[in-house]
Motif scaffolding. Structure first.
Motif, PDB file in Angstrom:
ATOM      1  N   GLN A  55     -13.315  12.083 -27.879  1.00 48.70           N
ATOM      2  CA  GLN A  55     -12.493  12.649 -28.954  1.00 48.70           C
ATOM      3  C   GLN A  55     -11.089  12.867 -28.445  1.00 48.70           C
ATOM      4  N   LYS A  64      -8.149  13.421 -33.704  1.00 48.89           N
ATOM      5  CA  LYS A  64      -9.026  12.344 -34.168  1.00 48.89           C
ATOM      6  C   LYS A  64     -10.473  12.805 -34.183  1.00 48.89           C
ATOM      7  N   GLU A  65     -11.287  12.072 -34.912  1.00 45.95           N
ATOM      8  CA  GLU A  65     -12.701  12.379 -34.961  1.00 45.95           C
ATOM      9  C   GLU A  65     -13.398  11.916 -33.680  1.00 45.95           C
ATOM     10  N   GLU A  83     -15.710   9.816 -31.550  1.00 47.61           N
ATOM     11  CA  GLU A  83     -16.115   8.439 -31.751  1.00 47.61           C
ATOM     12  C   GLU A  83     -17.111   7.989 -30.695  1.00 47.61           C
TER      13      GLU A  83
END
Length: 124
Positions: free
Chosen positions: A39, A43-44, A46
């Motif tokens: 992460q 941002k998310e 991933e």
């Protein structure tokens, strides 16, 4: 209950390598699929890579060919060898355990246990 602790993060120049480790508690480590996620700020979380108990592997396209996931069941350890690192690999990296012991990719919400993460910073 499984406890996970990541280590091995740090600062590296672009093109360099790092090896992350994930130490797991518990006596049934081989019964879990294990995954690496990352992460970046803003941002998310991933998916990076996943390995099943019998060493089936799957990777995100962005790291395929550069990263290698592995595990040592007898030692309750999982690893992520990261080569040819790029600035866009900069993130907090997390290891996670999933009772669904398959190689198929699964979303973060499917994982049962998480570590606290280790920071990887790649400078350009």
């Amino acid at each position: 209950q499984v406890q996970l602790v990541e280590s091995g993060g740090g600062l590296v120049q672009a093109g360099g390598s790092l090896r992350l480790s994930c130490a797991a508690s518990g006596r049934t480590f081989s019964n879990y699929a294990m995954g690496w996620f990352r992460q970046a700020p803003g941002k998310e979380r991933e998916f990076v890579a996943r390995i099943s108990g019998n060493n089936g592997r799957t990777y995100a396209e962005s790291v395929n060919g550069r990263f290698v996931i592995s595990r040592h069941n007898a030692a309750n350890m999982m690893y992520l060898q990261m080569n040819n690192l790029k600035p866009e690999d900069t993130a907090v990296y997390y290891c996670a355990a999933d009772r669904e012991n398959s190689v198929a990719r699964r979303p973060p919400s499917s994982y049962d246990y998480w570590g606290r993460g280790t920071q990887v910073t790649v400078s350009s």
